[in-house]
Design a protein around this motif. Structure first.
Motif, mmCIF file in Angstrom:
data_model
loop_
_atom_site.group_PDB
_atom_site.id
_atom_site.type_symbol
_atom_site.label_atom_id
_atom_site.label_comp_id
_atom_site.label_asym_id
_atom_site.label_seq_id
_atom_site.Cartn_x
_atom_site.Cartn_y
_atom_site.Cartn_z
ATOM 1 N N VAL A 263 0.862 -1.183 0.000
ATOM 2 C CA VAL A 263 0.000 0.000 0.000
ATOM 3 C C VAL A 263 0.898 1.232 0.000
ATOM 4 O O VAL A 263 1.964 1.227 0.631
ATOM 5 N N SER A 264 0.478 2.305 -0.672
ATOM 6 C CA SER A 264 1.321 3.504 -0.753
ATOM 7 C C SER A 264 1.543 4.111 0.630
ATOM 8 O O SER A 264 0.657 4.054 1.489
ATOM 9 N N PRO A 265 2.723 4.698 0.867
ATOM 10 C CA PRO A 265 2.996 5.339 2.158
ATOM 11 C C PRO A 265 1.994 6.437 2.498
ATOM 12 O O PRO A 265 1.704 6.664 3.672
ATOM 13 N N ARG A 266 1.453 7.134 1.480
ATOM 14 C CA ARG A 266 0.493 8.209 1.755
ATOM 15 C C ARG A 266 -0.760 7.660 2.424
ATOM 16 O O ARG A 266 -1.244 8.219 3.416
ATOM 17 N N ILE A 267 -1.265 6.551 1.903
ATOM 18 C CA ILE A 267 -2.456 5.929 2.501
ATOM 19 C C ILE A 267 -2.116 5.346 3.870
ATOM 20 O O ILE A 267 -2.852 5.521 4.843
ATOM 21 N N ALA A 268 -0.975 4.655 3.933
ATOM 22 C CA ALA A 268 -0.583 4.001 5.185
ATOM 23 C C ALA A 268 -0.391 5.007 6.307
ATOM 24 O O ALA A 268 -0.832 4.785 7.445
ATOM 25 N N SER A 269 0.266 6.133 5.992
ATOM 26 C CA SER A 269 0.563 7.119 7.038
ATOM 27 C C SER A 269 -0.682 7.834 7.532
ATOM 28 O O SER A 269 -0.685 8.412 8.623
ATOM 29 N N PHE A 270 -1.768 7.796 6.737
ATOM 30 C CA PHE A 270 -3.025 8.387 7.192
ATOM 31 C C PHE A 270 -3.889 7.369 7.932
ATOM 32 O O PHE A 270 -4.394 7.640 9.018
ATOM 33 N N VAL A 271 -4.057 6.190 7.337
ATOM 34 C CA VAL A 271 -4.986 5.200 7.879
ATOM 35 C C VAL A 271 -4.466 4.555 9.162
ATOM 36 O O VAL A 271 -5.217 4.403 10.136
ATOM 37 N N ALA A 272 -3.190 4.169 9.189
ATOM 38 C CA ALA A 272 -2.667 3.412 10.325
ATOM 39 C C ALA A 272 -2.705 4.195 11.642
ATOM 40 O O ALA A 272 -3.205 3.684 12.648
ATOM 41 N N PRO A 273 -2.198 5.433 11.699
ATOM 42 C CA PRO A 273 -2.287 6.171 12.969
ATOM 43 C C PRO A 273 -3.725 6.452 13.390
ATOM 44 O O PRO A 273 -4.059 6.381 14.567
ATOM 45 N N LEU A 274 -4.577 6.759 12.400
ATOM 46 C CA LEU A 274 -5.987 7.005 12.730
ATOM 47 C C LEU A 274 -6.639 5.729 13.246
ATOM 48 O O LEU A 274 -7.443 5.758 14.184
ATOM 49 N N GLY A 275 -6.267 4.603 12.641
ATOM 50 C CA GLY A 275 -6.823 3.326 13.077
ATOM 51 C C GLY A 275 -6.400 2.954 14.484
ATOM 52 O O GLY A 275 -7.163 2.340 15.231
ATOM 53 N N ALA A 276 -5.159 3.327 14.853
ATOM 54 C CA ALA A 276 -4.677 3.025 16.209
ATOM 55 C C ALA A 276 -5.485 3.768 17.260
ATOM 56 O O ALA A 276 -5.498 3.381 18.426
ATOM 57 N N THR A 277 -6.164 4.831 16.823
ATOM 58 C CA THR A 277 -6.958 5.608 17.768
ATOM 59 C C THR A 277 -8.448 5.343 17.671
ATOM 60 O O THR A 277 -9.126 5.228 18.680
ATOM 61 N N ILE A 278 -8.975 5.238 16.457
ATOM 62 C CA ILE A 278 -10.426 5.166 16.276
ATOM 63 C C ILE A 278 -10.927 3.748 16.026
ATOM 64 O O ILE A 278 -12.034 3.409 16.444
ATOM 65 N N ASN A 279 -10.133 2.902 15.365
ATOM 66 C CA ASN A 279 -10.632 1.587 14.964
ATOM 67 C C ASN A 279 -10.707 0.645 16.163
ATOM 68 O O ASN A 279 -9.694 0.149 16.635
ATOM 69 N N MET A 280 -11.925 0.401 16.631
ATOM 70 C CA MET A 280 -12.135 -0.362 17.858
ATOM 71 C C MET A 280 -13.078 -1.539 17.634
ATOM 72 O O MET A 280 -14.020 -1.735 18.392
ATOM 73 N N ASN A 281 -12.852 -2.317 16.574
ATOM 74 C CA ASN A 281 -13.732 -3.439 16.282
ATOM 75 C C ASN A 281 -13.855 -4.406 17.457
ATOM 76 O O ASN A 281 -14.951 -4.895 17.759
ATOM 77 N N GLY A 282 -12.724 -4.705 18.080
ATOM 78 C CA GLY A 282 -12.738 -5.643 19.196
ATOM 79 C C GLY A 282 -13.143 -4.993 20.504
ATOM 80 O O GLY A 282 -14.075 -5.436 21.184
ATOM 81 N N CYS A 283 -12.449 -3.912 20.861
ATOM 82 C CA CYS A 283 -12.682 -3.246 22.151
ATOM 83 C C CYS A 283 -13.986 -2.471 22.183
ATOM 84 O O CYS A 283 -14.632 -2.387 23.239
ATOM 85 N N GLY A 284 -14.372 -1.856 21.060
ATOM 86 C CA GLY A 284 -15.555 -1.014 21.045
ATOM 87 C C GLY A 284 -16.753 -1.636 20.367
ATOM 88 O O GLY A 284 -17.853 -1.087 20.461
ATOM 89 N N GLY A 285 -16.575 -2.765 19.672
ATOM 90 C CA GLY A 285 -17.676 -3.406 18.977
ATOM 91 C C GLY A 285 -18.124 -4.701 19.630
ATOM 92 O O GLY A 285 -19.186 -4.784 20.240
ATOM 93 N N VAL A 286 -17.284 -5.727 19.515
ATOM 94 C CA VAL A 286 -17.638 -7.049 20.042
ATOM 95 C C VAL A 286 -17.805 -7.030 21.558
ATOM 96 O O VAL A 286 -18.831 -7.474 22.096
ATOM 97 N N TRP A 287 -16.811 -6.486 22.257
ATOM 98 C CA TRP A 287 -16.783 -6.595 23.714
ATOM 99 C C TRP A 287 -17.954 -5.898 24.410
ATOM 100 O O TRP A 287 -18.642 -6.517 25.243
ATOM 101 N N PRO A 288 -18.254 -4.621 24.131
ATOM 102 C CA PRO A 288 -19.396 -3.987 24.810
ATOM 103 C C PRO A 288 -20.715 -4.706 24.545
ATOM 104 O O PRO A 288 -21.566 -4.781 25.435
#
Length: 452
Positions: free
Chosen positions: A314-339
């Motif tokens: 994947v291009s660094p431009r996409i990776a550098s935007f999606v990955a840090p944002l995902g580390a903060t907002i993407n909560m499939n396990g902690c915010g989706g399944v678990w609650p």
């Protein structure tokens, strides 16, 4: 006779108190020796279970232990509203170049929230199927008031804030989050027109968030002691049989996580990115392994960036935007399944009936809360608190599941991190920034996986 009864009760309570002081001292000693936090939580679980069985067999009063657990739950309640409000505002205002990144941001955040909603639905269905709360029957707390079952339209209306200050005072979390969303969007809009006007506000909210993060860390550090007290209190009431429904809760959670991994992630990789899912798993394995063992999306972030760019191509431009944002907002396990799983568990334990509107509210609250706890230490506990509070379920039930938090957190974090990796691949493919030929040729750079 009354004097003898009082003396006996006093002596029984002192047995549990002295036992607890010794065991909490052991946990404190382990902390001073810098034993891994997850291990200490597991040890606290074991000590609490053994102590509770001892209290149960000896008919010792566990009032002192209950008090410790109640203090911990109250501290969690204390931090939720200010922490969530500050976090959601800063997570949105951090997107300074909204004009250029609007399309990319909508795709990315839409994937994060959409998959979290699907995760919550899967967790809800699995929990209803496995019924992990059967076998435990807790008395509803004296100050608990059952809510009237609202209509679907009323559920939607309840999400809209009328007086944010009043909502904060009353602990209505979702309206506070909605207000924070409006507040953050207004800051972003004004930043391009009157940056000098909004700069002090942005700085204040950012500083306040950092302070709340520190307060949260203080509370999270108390988790082993809170886990000990809460599980000891529960085991003292129910004995060894208490563990059985908790084992079922672990199984239900992992079944839901695996189903989400296979169905949701597998489906996105296969149909949205048009990539062989087995090849994706082989290439993304370093991210999954590091997330599972470290239980930290932030620790996994450097590895995930390497995986996304060097193994998934994947291009660094996409990776550098999606990955840090995902580390903060993407909560499939902690915010989706678990609650979702915990909500069904707590409702079952306290004998509170849930209806279709409640199930809809679980999913909606999970999606919104996953943004509100972005980057927060211990996001699963906070997002679960938000969902339980929104449903009006007793937060004391959270104490029971915190006892197994370390066990399920490995799977939750792995799902969170993998979701970010999947989202980066899907977004890159849609933007034409995925080198499919290099991916298919199995060209991969070696990764440095030594995590400090």
């Amino acid at each position: 006779m009354k004097t003898n009864n009082l003396l006996t009760a006093f002596q029984n309570d002192w047995v549990s108190l002295l036992t607890s002081i010794v065991l909490i001292g052991v946990l404190y000693y382990l902390a001073r020796k810098r034993i891994n936090f997850g291990y200490r939580v597991l040890i606290a679980l074991g000590l609490g279970l053994l102590a509770g069985i001892f209290f149960n067999k000896g008919h010792h009063d566990a009032t002192s232990v209950t008090t410790i657990g109640t203090i911990y739950v109250d501290l969690i309640k204390m931090i939720v509203i200010p922490l969530v409000a500050a976090s959601i505002i800063t997570s949105i205002t951090s997107l300074t170049n909204v004009g250029q990144l609007r399309k990319l941001g909508l795709k990315t955040v839409g994937l994060f929230l959409g998959t979290t909603g699907i995760a919550a639905i899967i967790g809800l269905l699995v929990a209803l199927l496995f019924d992990p709360g059967s076998g435990i029957h807790q008395a509803v707390p004296a100050d608990f008031q059952a809510r009237e079952v609202p209509t679907v339209s009323q559920v939607i209306l309840d999400l809209v804030p009328t007086n944010p200050i009043s909502d904060m005072a009353e602990g209505n979390v979702v309206p506070v989050i909605v207000f924070a969303l409006f507040f953050a969007v207004a800051i972003v809009k004004l930043s391009s027109k009157k940056p000098e006007t909004v700069a002090p506000v942005k700085q204040f909210v950012e500083s306040f968030k950092e302070i709340m993060f520190q307060v949260t860390k203080y509370v999270v550090r108390l988790t082993p002691y809170g886990v000990y007290a809460l599980i000891a209190n529960m085991a003292a009431k129910y004995g060894w049989d208490t563990l059985e429904p908790l084992i079922m809760l672990i199984i239900a959670t992992y079944v839901a996580l695996i189903l989400h991994f296979v169905l949701t992630f597998g489906g996105l990789v296969s149909f949205a990115a048009k990539v062989n899912p087995l090849k994706f798993v082989r290439k993304a394995y370093p991210t999954i392994a590091v997330a599972f063992t470290t239980r930290s999306s932030y620790v996994t972030l450097p590895v995930n960036l390497e995986v996304i760019t060097k193994r998934l191509r994947v291009s660094p431009r996409i990776a550098s935007f999606v990955a840090p944002l995902g580390a903060t907002i993407n909560m499939n396990g902690c915010g989706g399944v678990w609650p979702a799983v915990v909500s069904i568990f707590v409702a079952r334990v306290y004998g509170i009936d849930l209806h279709l509107s409640d199930y809809i509210l679980i999913v909606a609250a999970a999606i919104i809360a996953s943004v509100g706890v972005a980057g927060v230490p211990g996001p699963a506990s906070i997002s679960t608190t938000v969902v339980l509070t929104t449903l009006g379920l007793p937060l004391e039930g959270l104490g029971m599941v915190l006892a197994i938090d370390a066990v399920v957190d490995m799977g939750r974090t792995a799902i969170n991190a993998t979701g970010t990796t999947v989202s980066a691949l899907v977004v890159a493919n849609s933007e034409g920034e995925f080198d499919r030929e290099a991916f298919d040729r199995n060209e991969e750079d070696p990764l440095e996986l030594n995590i400090a």
